[in-house]
Design a protein around this motif. Sequence first.
Motif, mmCIF file in Angstrom:
data_model
loop_
_atom_site.group_PDB
_atom_site.id
_atom_site.type_symbol
_atom_site.label_atom_id
_atom_site.label_comp_id
_atom_site.label_asym_id
_atom_site.label_seq_id
_atom_site.Cartn_x
_atom_site.Cartn_y
_atom_site.Cartn_z
ATOM 1 N N ILE A 609 0.848 -1.189 0.000
ATOM 2 C CA ILE A 609 0.000 0.000 0.000
ATOM 3 C C ILE A 609 0.884 1.238 0.000
ATOM 4 O O ILE A 609 1.509 1.567 1.011
ATOM 5 C CB ILE A 609 -0.943 0.006 1.215
ATOM 6 C CG1 ILE A 609 -1.781 -1.272 1.238
ATOM 7 C CG2 ILE A 609 -1.817 1.244 1.205
ATOM 8 C CD1 ILE A 609 -2.516 -1.477 2.548
ATOM 9 N N GLN A 610 0.953 1.923 -1.123
ATOM 10 C CA GLN A 610 1.855 3.063 -1.302
ATOM 11 C C GLN A 610 1.060 4.291 -1.741
ATOM 12 O O GLN A 610 0.933 4.580 -2.928
ATOM 13 C CB GLN A 610 2.927 2.716 -2.334
ATOM 14 C CG GLN A 610 3.758 1.494 -1.962
ATOM 15 C CD GLN A 610 4.603 0.984 -3.112
ATOM 16 O OE1 GLN A 610 4.800 1.654 -4.116
ATOM 17 N NE2 GLN A 610 5.095 -0.243 -2.976
ATOM 18 N N PRO A 611 0.514 5.026 -0.765
ATOM 19 C CA PRO A 611 -0.272 6.217 -1.115
ATOM 20 C C PRO A 611 0.588 7.284 -1.781
ATOM 21 O O PRO A 611 1.770 7.449 -1.444
ATOM 22 C CB PRO A 611 -0.799 6.705 0.239
ATOM 23 C CG PRO A 611 -0.667 5.530 1.154
ATOM 24 C CD PRO A 611 0.534 4.782 0.674
ATOM 25 N N ASN A 612 -0.002 8.000 -2.690
ATOM 26 C CA ASN A 612 0.659 9.124 -3.350
ATOM 27 C C ASN A 612 -0.373 10.223 -3.529
ATOM 28 O O ASN A 612 -0.784 10.552 -4.642
ATOM 29 C CB ASN A 612 1.246 8.682 -4.694
ATOM 30 C CG ASN A 612 2.110 9.758 -5.332
ATOM 31 O OD1 ASN A 612 2.153 10.893 -4.868
ATOM 32 N ND2 ASN A 612 2.796 9.403 -6.403
ATOM 33 N N ALA A 613 -0.809 10.774 -2.396
ATOM 34 C CA ALA A 613 -1.868 11.780 -2.428
ATOM 35 C C ALA A 613 -1.443 13.025 -3.179
ATOM 36 O O ALA A 613 -2.293 13.739 -3.738
ATOM 37 C CB ALA A 613 -2.288 12.140 -0.999
ATOM 38 N N LEU A 614 -0.161 13.317 -3.221
ATOM 39 C CA LEU A 614 0.313 14.500 -3.945
ATOM 40 C C LEU A 614 0.057 14.381 -5.440
ATOM 41 O O LEU A 614 -0.033 15.400 -6.142
ATOM 42 C CB LEU A 614 1.805 14.704 -3.693
ATOM 43 C CG LEU A 614 2.191 15.103 -2.257
ATOM 44 C CD1 LEU A 614 3.700 15.121 -2.089
ATOM 45 C CD2 LEU A 614 1.585 16.447 -1.888
ATOM 46 N N GLU A 615 -0.065 13.155 -5.929
ATOM 47 C CA GLU A 615 -0.398 12.944 -7.341
ATOM 48 C C GLU A 615 -1.800 12.371 -7.511
ATOM 49 O O GLU A 615 -2.239 12.115 -8.636
ATOM 50 C CB GLU A 615 0.615 11.992 -7.980
ATOM 51 C CG GLU A 615 2.058 12.486 -7.939
ATOM 52 C CD GLU A 615 2.288 13.710 -8.814
ATOM 53 O OE1 GLU A 615 1.442 13.980 -9.692
ATOM 54 O OE2 GLU A 615 3.310 14.386 -8.615
ATOM 55 N N GLY A 616 -2.494 12.104 -6.390
ATOM 56 C CA GLY A 616 -3.888 11.687 -6.470
ATOM 57 C C GLY A 616 -4.118 10.210 -6.693
ATOM 58 O O GLY A 616 -5.215 9.820 -7.097
ATOM 59 N N HIS A 617 -3.126 9.363 -6.430
ATOM 60 C CA HIS A 617 -3.352 7.934 -6.613
ATOM 61 C C HIS A 617 -2.681 7.141 -5.495
ATOM 62 O O HIS A 617 -1.806 7.643 -4.787
ATOM 63 C CB HIS A 617 -2.861 7.454 -7.986
ATOM 64 C CG HIS A 617 -1.380 7.588 -8.195
ATOM 65 N ND1 HIS A 617 -0.826 8.590 -8.976
ATOM 66 C CD2 HIS A 617 -0.343 6.854 -7.748
ATOM 67 C CE1 HIS A 617 0.484 8.459 -8.987
ATOM 68 N NE2 HIS A 617 0.804 7.404 -8.246
ATOM 69 N N CYS A 618 -3.104 5.904 -5.343
ATOM 70 C CA CYS A 618 -2.509 4.977 -4.385
ATOM 71 C C CYS A 618 -2.151 3.698 -5.121
ATOM 72 O O CYS A 618 -3.024 3.041 -5.702
ATOM 73 C CB CYS A 618 -3.478 4.674 -3.237
ATOM 74 S SG CYS A 618 -2.875 3.413 -2.087
ATOM 75 N N ILE A 619 -0.882 3.368 -5.083
ATOM 76 C CA ILE A 619 -0.422 2.139 -5.710
ATOM 77 C C ILE A 619 -0.559 0.985 -4.728
ATOM 78 O O ILE A 619 -0.213 1.116 -3.552
ATOM 79 C CB ILE A 619 1.047 2.280 -6.161
ATOM 80 C CG1 ILE A 619 1.147 3.314 -7.298
ATOM 81 C CG2 ILE A 619 1.628 0.942 -6.600
ATOM 82 C CD1 ILE A 619 2.570 3.699 -7.650
ATOM 83 N N ILE A 620 -1.089 -0.117 -5.197
ATOM 84 C CA ILE A 620 -1.089 -1.363 -4.434
ATOM 85 C C ILE A 620 -0.204 -2.342 -5.192
ATOM 86 O O ILE A 620 -0.547 -2.794 -6.285
ATOM 87 C CB ILE A 620 -2.508 -1.922 -4.261
ATOM 88 C CG1 ILE A 620 -3.368 -0.951 -3.436
ATOM 89 C CG2 ILE A 620 -2.460 -3.294 -3.585
ATOM 90 C CD1 ILE A 620 -4.806 -1.400 -3.262
ATOM 91 N N ARG A 621 0.949 -2.619 -4.605
ATOM 92 C CA ARG A 621 1.928 -3.502 -5.229
ATOM 93 C C ARG A 621 2.248 -4.625 -4.252
ATOM 94 O O ARG A 621 3.249 -4.581 -3.539
ATOM 95 C CB ARG A 621 3.200 -2.738 -5.589
ATOM 96 C CG ARG A 621 4.211 -3.558 -6.396
ATOM 97 C CD ARG A 621 5.489 -2.777 -6.632
ATOM 98 N NE ARG A 621 6.338 -3.425 -7.624
ATOM 99 C CZ ARG A 621 7.510 -2.938 -8.051
ATOM 100 N NH1 ARG A 621 7.969 -1.798 -7.545
ATOM 101 N NH2 ARG A 621 8.216 -3.581 -8.969
ATOM 102 N N PRO A 622 1.411 -5.639 -4.177
ATOM 103 C CA PRO A 622 1.616 -6.690 -3.181
ATOM 104 C C PRO A 622 2.964 -7.383 -3.337
ATOM 105 O O PRO A 622 3.428 -7.635 -4.449
ATOM 106 C CB PRO A 622 0.470 -7.668 -3.446
ATOM 107 C CG PRO A 622 -0.553 -6.865 -4.185
ATOM 108 C CD PRO A 622 0.221 -5.892 -5.006
ATOM 109 N N GLY A 623 3.556 -7.682 -2.189
ATOM 110 C CA GLY A 623 4.809 -8.427 -2.190
ATOM 111 C C GLY A 623 4.605 -9.853 -1.730
ATOM 112 O O GLY A 623 5.467 -10.424 -1.060
ATOM 113 N N PHE A 624 3.452 -10.423 -2.084
ATOM 114 C CA PHE A 624 3.115 -11.764 -1.602
ATOM 115 C C PHE A 624 3.978 -12.826 -2.283
ATOM 116 O O PHE A 624 4.291 -12.716 -3.470
ATOM 117 C CB PHE A 624 1.644 -12.088 -1.885
ATOM 118 C CG PHE A 624 0.672 -11.101 -1.306
ATOM 119 C CD1 PHE A 624 0.923 -10.441 -0.107
ATOM 120 C CD2 PHE A 624 -0.521 -10.822 -1.964
ATOM 121 C CE1 PHE A 624 0.022 -9.543 0.425
ATOM 122 C CE2 PHE A 624 -1.429 -9.917 -1.451
ATOM 123 C CZ PHE A 624 -1.152 -9.280 -0.252
#
Length: 967
Positions: A609-624
């Motif tokens: 869960i990598q929020p990037n509110a400054l650009e308006g999106h949140c990346i979800i990049r699971p490391g499972f």
Amino acid sequence: MKQIIVAVSLLFTLSTSAQTTHASENYRPEGRTFVCVNGQNRFTRALYGSPTEWRVETSDRPVFALFKKKDYRNLQFRVNGVWLDKTDFCESRYEDGMRSYLLRHKTWGPKATLRVKVVASLQQEQALWRFQTTGFNGIVKLDVFVSNIRKPKLSRNGDLGADPKDAFEADGKEPVQQWSQDFEDECYVCCNGIATDSTDARDASERFEDLETAMKELAGRIEFNTPDPYINTLGSALVVAADGDWDGQTWLHGCIGWRMPLAGWRAGYLGDVLGWPERAISHFDAYAKSQVTNVPPKYSHPTQDDKQNMARAKKEWATQMYSNGYICRNPERNDQMHHYNMNLNYIDELLWHFQYDADQAYMRKMWPVLKNHLAWEKRNFDPDGDHLYDAYCCIWASDALYYSGGAVTHSSAYNYRAYLLAARIAKLIGEDGTPYQQEAEAILKAMNQRLWLNDKGHWAEYQDLMGLKRVHESAAVWSIYTPIDCGACTAEQAYRATKYIDKEIPHIPVTTNLSTISTSNWLPYSWSINNVAAAEVMHTALAYFEAGRSEEGYQLMKANILDQMYYGQSPANFGQISKYDAARGECYRDFGDCIGISARTLLQGLFGIQPNALEGHCIIRPGFPEAWDSASVRTPYIYYRYQRQGDEAVYEVTQHFAQPQQIVIRQNLGMGKYRDVVGTSEQHQTIRVKVPVKYPEVTFRNNGFTEQRNIGTDEPTFAEKFHKQNIDYVLNDSVTNIFRNEYRSPRPPYTTLQIPLQGVGDWCHPDYKPEVNDSVFRSMIVKDEFIAMGVPFRTSATGRNIAFTSLYDNYPDSISIPLSGRYRQAWLLMAGTTNHMQSRIANGIVVAQYNDGTADTLQLVNPDNWCPVERDYYVDGKAFQVAEPRPYRVAFAYDKVSRNLSKALGLPFANPQGGEIGAKGADGGEIKGGAATMLCMPLNRKKKLQSLTLRTLSNDVVIGLMAVTLQ
């Protein structure tokens, strides 16, 4: 019948399915619980009460301690004559910040069971114990004993590995208080700060339920559900530890041993990552008020402290360091100087806050803080304007870490991210972001040109400012994970750099398949330079996740989790130092730095869960791991569930960010590559993506590592004659003067951390001055001959006996000796200095020049064949490794010549029960009187020798030649 008893309180891949108990396992997972049966660890799991330092120390069996600063008590219970820490059977459980026990004992009867549970109040210095019985015959008698503790003079608040193990045991004298009470089914014991608290049974039961409910609600704010039971316990454990690190205003250095305010290190990430934005703002506001704003700098660089032998900055207001922009030691105090640079981590944490909540009003409020910080960093650590920054004790690994004004990877990466996001923030709030964007681009360009080693595939540790301006290629883990974490790289660079850690950073087995790591491969040991530190392991694991190497990131993270939380002495411990650390052993519990980065590694790394509110999106990049077909995570700001259904991956996402963010699913493709699948900004959404076919693993060209070379440590042979050389005419000093000198020039023209004037020690040990005494060595010289391992050397029993070289002005940078004839090898007797900041690099060279213009060169590399005159290397084949065979060392004050002087002289080294290496703290393994190093340089016997030259390459060191014998 319920009754209340009032006491006085004085205060590498494992299967992800259920795992069988490991031989070293003290605790096992069960749901959200850490379980132990008949354990023996005492006073190792703290329960945190109010935001004060008050706490309850619990054990694997029901024996307790109560901690209040300078007011400690041991608390024991006895039931029907049986001490509860001596029962035949005890199952202990740690869950949601509470400790409970299931007890049986033969004298109670075959069906008798006693359950004990303790819960601390989140609001006040109070705890309640509940006792419940079944199967007892008749009335049960409970005895309560409150005693003084055995060792009340605590150095680190009774923390693990820092204070004696038996510190909290009863002192063996008459109890301070003793209570007895008869009951049938249930009773309570109440400890209420340092005062007596009386209440009836009904009230106690209700209060217990209230405290229990509050603790469960707190612990439940983060929830992990995965196929790995060792992960599922960590959500609640993480929150409870974080709450223990909160003092009501700011995040602390640690919950126990380092319980004090601290602006930097990594605890400041906790507020946003765990969904406490109000705590984050409180923390940032408090230290914003600690920023100096009314002391302009008036003293130019450098301002080194003479009283500290020039090793660190002088603490004086209006110097470049202690002036506008500097953030002081304690919250809401801008008049306290500190020896650490806490600015860098504090600002990074503040910028992460804006990635969770891009509140423009708060960004405007904090803009002056950010702006002043960047100006302060630039003024102090990039005064030459080359866009690469010096590092002044600005990360956890600060003690003994110094760069003498050099260009440093980790500090440059932090500044890159700060300038990059400052540019974005400036644009959002109507400021001019152009200069910030330009500086960010310049930093990145300079890092790629000067610090990125493209032929090796990783960043260097630093580049020297002085001397030959050499690049130190042997990077510590912080010089790999920081540029990755700060985004100062391409995806390919991130991927390649983690390969360096695979191959060059020591790995220490935790299980058959999993290993933890040390922080560097540098020698000799000094505190924070080469340790097995949990936070460093977790940050490295985070970098693996960010580089798209999820399997490796999971394995490293899992190794640390097992090491700290299951195999260690404290269940669910977010500790500082691992039991695999050769210097200190398992040390410190619930350290703020580790709690903070563990939160990020689990939530931003494993769950991606990598929020990037400054650009308006949140990346979800699971490391499972690939084996997982489902997982879910719940936080106050986002919930998602992942399921693999055939060739599809399904993500059900519900977000609660302050500003809705567009969800982006980032899929790892292998080799560091990825693809993004863009969702929407809706609160609830389901995203279906195809499971990708990953790129096959390949080896990058030129991704080479440690080279094999002749290091000059061969065993003497005697088939050929020895020819001693007279080098008296180049001798320029006595070896005993090496630390009696002051090495004042050249020194960096900027305020920095550097080696002390005497040429040994570091900024934490500026007065360290070992004595070199060659009296015994000289007494063994007969007719100007000293024999070591059968090799004769010409040296004098009186007068000068060494030719020193150095980049300091005290000595020439090189000396040359004319030679003639053909020989197979040259035996060299040498002595000089080196240190951890010159490790894994040639400190100097010996060059044999031939008449035909060709030459052979022997590199003097710490630790393989170049050793510090004052100490021996600690070598264990794990975190501390050297090439074999080691060189022979000649002890000056003993009749000893050995490849292992530590063993030959019985030098003090690691204490596995705690304490730093050696008798002198960070400079352990000291050789009384010092020692020379004997080397064998291969020569080309087909060629005629012309000369032998010794040249120093490293800035910090002095290298001396005592004798030469040709063979």
